[in-house]
Scaffold this motif. Structure first.
Motif, PDB file in Angstrom:
ATOM      1  N   ASP A   2       0.793  -1.220   0.000  1.00  0.00           N
ATOM      2  CA  ASP A   2       0.000   0.000   0.000  1.00  0.00           C
ATOM      3  C   ASP A   2       0.831   1.277   0.000  1.00  0.00           C
ATOM      4  O   ASP A   2       0.281   2.365   0.011  1.00  0.00           O
ATOM      5  CB  ASP A   2      -0.984   0.047   1.186  1.00  0.00           C
ATOM      6  CG  ASP A   2      -1.981  -1.102   1.153  1.00  0.00           C
ATOM      7  OD1 ASP A   2      -2.244  -1.581   0.042  1.00  0.00           O
ATOM      8  OD2 ASP A   2      -2.473  -1.503   2.211  1.00  0.00           O
ATOM      9  N   TYR A   5       0.252   3.794  -2.872  1.00  0.00           N
ATOM     10  CA  TYR A   5      -0.914   4.669  -2.880  1.00  0.00           C
ATOM     11  C   TYR A   5      -0.733   5.858  -1.937  1.00  0.00           C
ATOM     12  O   TYR A   5      -0.121   5.742  -0.879  1.00  0.00           O
ATOM     13  CB  TYR A   5      -2.166   3.902  -2.439  1.00  0.00           C
ATOM     14  CG  TYR A   5      -2.445   2.617  -3.178  1.00  0.00           C
ATOM     15  CD1 TYR A   5      -2.389   2.557  -4.566  1.00  0.00           C
ATOM     16  CD2 TYR A   5      -2.772   1.456  -2.491  1.00  0.00           C
ATOM     17  CE1 TYR A   5      -2.671   1.387  -5.242  1.00  0.00           C
ATOM     18  CE2 TYR A   5      -3.057   0.269  -3.151  1.00  0.00           C
ATOM     19  CZ  TYR A   5      -2.996   0.235  -4.528  1.00  0.00           C
ATOM     20  OH  TYR A   5      -3.269  -0.923  -5.198  1.00  0.00           O
ATOM     21  N   THR A  82      -6.969  -2.387 -12.560  1.00  0.00           N
ATOM     22  CA  THR A  82      -7.928  -2.413 -11.460  1.00  0.00           C
ATOM     23  C   THR A  82      -8.005  -3.810 -10.853  1.00  0.00           C
ATOM     24  O   THR A  82      -8.098  -3.959  -9.616  1.00  0.00           O
ATOM     25  CB  THR A  82      -9.319  -1.974 -11.943  1.00  0.00           C
ATOM     26  OG1 THR A  82      -9.238  -0.636 -12.453  1.00  0.00           O
ATOM     27  CG2 THR A  82     -10.334  -2.017 -10.809  1.00  0.00           C
ATOM     28  N   GLY A  85      -5.160  -4.016  -8.619  1.00  0.00           N
ATOM     29  CA  GLY A  85      -4.901  -2.837  -7.794  1.00  0.00           C
ATOM     30  C   GLY A  85      -3.666  -2.091  -8.219  1.00  0.00           C
ATOM     31  O   GLY A  85      -3.063  -1.354  -7.440  1.00  0.00           O
ATOM     32  N   ARG A 130      -4.772  -9.210  -4.459  1.00  0.00           N
ATOM     33  CA  ARG A 130      -5.338  -7.877  -4.242  1.00  0.00           C
ATOM     34  C   ARG A 130      -6.862  -7.861  -4.219  1.00  0.00           C
ATOM     35  O   ARG A 130      -7.461  -6.992  -3.571  1.00  0.00           O
ATOM     36  CB  ARG A 130      -4.859  -6.927  -5.340  1.00  0.00           C
ATOM     37  CG  ARG A 130      -3.456  -6.445  -5.157  1.00  0.00           C
ATOM     38  CD  ARG A 130      -3.387  -5.400  -4.071  1.00  0.00           C
ATOM     39  NE  ARG A 130      -2.021  -5.262  -3.577  1.00  0.00           N
ATOM     40  CZ  ARG A 130      -1.650  -4.392  -2.666  1.00  0.00           C
ATOM     41  NH1 ARG A 130      -2.532  -3.597  -2.126  1.00  0.00           N
ATOM     42  NH2 ARG A 130      -0.403  -4.327  -2.262  1.00  0.00           N
ATOM     43  N   GLY A 145     -13.521   0.726 -10.503  1.00  0.00           N
ATOM     44  CA  GLY A 145     -12.755   0.348  -9.326  1.00  0.00           C
ATOM     45  C   GLY A 145     -13.064  -1.028  -8.801  1.00  0.00           C
ATOM     46  O   GLY A 145     -13.947  -1.736  -9.303  1.00  0.00           O
ATOM     47  N   LEU A 165      -5.399   4.918   1.283  1.00  0.00           N
ATOM     48  CA  LEU A 165      -6.383   4.252   0.442  1.00  0.00           C
ATOM     49  C   LEU A 165      -7.670   5.062   0.329  1.00  0.00           C
ATOM     50  O   LEU A 165      -7.870   6.047   1.048  1.00  0.00           O
ATOM     51  CB  LEU A 165      -6.705   2.868   1.006  1.00  0.00           C
ATOM     52  CG  LEU A 165      -5.523   1.910   1.168  1.00  0.00           C
ATOM     53  CD1 LEU A 165      -5.976   0.635   1.864  1.00  0.00           C
ATOM     54  CD2 LEU A 165      -4.896   1.589  -0.173  1.00  0.00           C
ATOM     55  N   TYR A 183     -10.091   0.284  -4.336  1.00  0.00           N
ATOM     56  CA  TYR A 183      -9.181   0.821  -5.346  1.00  0.00           C
ATOM     57  C   TYR A 183     -10.036   1.411  -6.450  1.00  0.00           C
ATOM     58  O   TYR A 183     -10.911   0.728  -6.997  1.00  0.00           O
ATOM     59  CB  TYR A 183      -8.291  -0.291  -5.930  1.00  0.00           C
ATOM     60  CG  TYR A 183      -7.434   0.173  -7.085  1.00  0.00           C
ATOM     61  CD1 TYR A 183      -6.155   0.670  -6.876  1.00  0.00           C
ATOM     62  CD2 TYR A 183      -7.921   0.131  -8.396  1.00  0.00           C
ATOM     63  CE1 TYR A 183      -5.376   1.125  -7.931  1.00  0.00           C
ATOM     64  CE2 TYR A 183      -7.152   0.580  -9.459  1.00  0.00           C
ATOM     65  CZ  TYR A 183      -5.880   1.074  -9.224  1.00  0.00           C
ATOM     66  OH  TYR A 183      -5.122   1.525 -10.274  1.00  0.00           O
ATOM     67  N   HIS A 185      -9.426   3.334 -10.047  1.00  0.00           N
ATOM     68  CA  HIS A 185      -8.342   3.655 -10.968  1.00  0.00           C
ATOM     69  C   HIS A 185      -8.345   5.134 -11.338  1.00  0.00           C
ATOM     70  O   HIS A 185      -9.363   5.689 -11.746  1.00  0.00           O
ATOM     71  CB  HIS A 185      -8.445   2.803 -12.236  1.00  0.00           C
ATOM     72  CG  HIS A 185      -7.216   2.909 -13.076  1.00  0.00           C
ATOM     73  ND1 HIS A 185      -6.010   2.372 -12.690  1.00  0.00           N
ATOM     74  CD2 HIS A 185      -6.991   3.538 -14.258  1.00  0.00           C
ATOM     75  CE1 HIS A 185      -5.100   2.652 -13.608  1.00  0.00           C
ATOM     76  NE2 HIS A 185      -5.664   3.360 -14.557  1.00  0.00           N
ATOM     77  N   MET A 188      -5.899   7.234  -6.986  1.00  0.00           N
ATOM     78  CA  MET A 188      -5.165   6.674  -5.859  1.00  0.00           C
ATOM     79  C   MET A 188      -3.920   7.457  -5.459  1.00  0.00           C
ATOM     80  O   MET A 188      -3.191   7.066  -4.553  1.00  0.00           O
ATOM     81  CB  MET A 188      -4.766   5.220  -6.179  1.00  0.00           C
ATOM     82  CG  MET A 188      -5.944   4.297  -6.426  1.00  0.00           C
ATOM     83  SD  MET A 188      -7.159   4.234  -5.070  1.00  0.00           S
ATOM     84  CE  MET A 188      -6.170   3.536  -3.752  1.00  0.00           C
TER      85      MET A 188
END
Length: 206
Positions: A2, A5, A82, A85, A130, A145, A165, A183, A185, A188
């Motif tokens: 993560d 992001y 997507t 992720g 993911r 997403g 996130l 998530y 797209h 992020m």
């Protein structure tokens, strides 16, 4: 994990505990889920899992509804990024050439070589890591997403300041129930702050 992001665009978390049952967090209600598909996990135990081909064909049709995409990217790229992720099986940010793994997986057959099978399986494993507890969705603003299986049409995608996130919450009366992380797209890495409808607000979770 993560660290790729930074959906909030800011490292500062702003919150207040209102009571034992209420937590107020500063953020933004970004968008609402308008359409969604079947949960992903059951189709991604391994390459060639039962129903996998049918599920993928439905997603290829589903993602077409997001064209043209707000970021200007191809719809195929939006879909595969997507699904994983935008993170490879090795936990790296996916580069454009990782799309080859998706194409190999998409065209996999009994006649595929061992190398192709390996590439296809790697993509399937990346999806499972993911998105095994997610389903794909479209939002009212045209974004695509992956959201928790428990998400429903009408739920909100939200951003909390200081969090990496995006999250799904459900409006219940004047407050919101937390559903899970997501998530989306193209949203992020702080892009939410640049949206024309961005409006900071206090979101109370119960």
């Amino acid at each position: 994990m993560d660290l790729t992001y930074l959906a909030c665009g800011s490292p500062i978390l702003e919150f207040r505990v209102r009571s034992m049952a209420e937590l107020e967090i500063i953020g933004c209600l970004v968008d609402q889920i308008s359409q969604q598909t079947d949960p992903i996990g059951q189709y991604y135990a391994f390459i060639g899992a039962p129903g996998q081909d049918t599920w993928l064909k439905k997603q290829l049709d589903f993602v077409q509804k997001a064209e043209p995409y707000p970021t200007g990217e191809s719809i195929s790229s939006v879909l595969w990024r997507t699904m994983i992720g935008d993170i490879t099986l090795d936990e790296d940010e996916a580069e454009e050439d990782y799309g080859r793994y998706f194409e190999v997986y998409r065209n996999f057959s009994e006649s595929s070589s061992s190398v192709q099978k390996g590439m296809g399986q790697e993509f399937v494993s990346a999806v499972r890591r993911r998105s095994r507890y997610r389903r794909l969705c479209l939002t009212q603003q045209g974004y695509f997403g992956g959201v928790p299986e428990e998400a429903e049409i009408g739920d909100w995608i939200c951003m909390f300041h200081g969090m990496k996130l995006l999250f799904v919450v459900r409006k219940i009366g004047l407050h919101f129930a937390y559903i899970g992380h997501s998530y989306v797209h193209g949203l992020m890495n702080g892009e939410v702050l640049l949206l024309p409808h961005y409006k900071q607000c206090a979101i109370t979770l119960t």
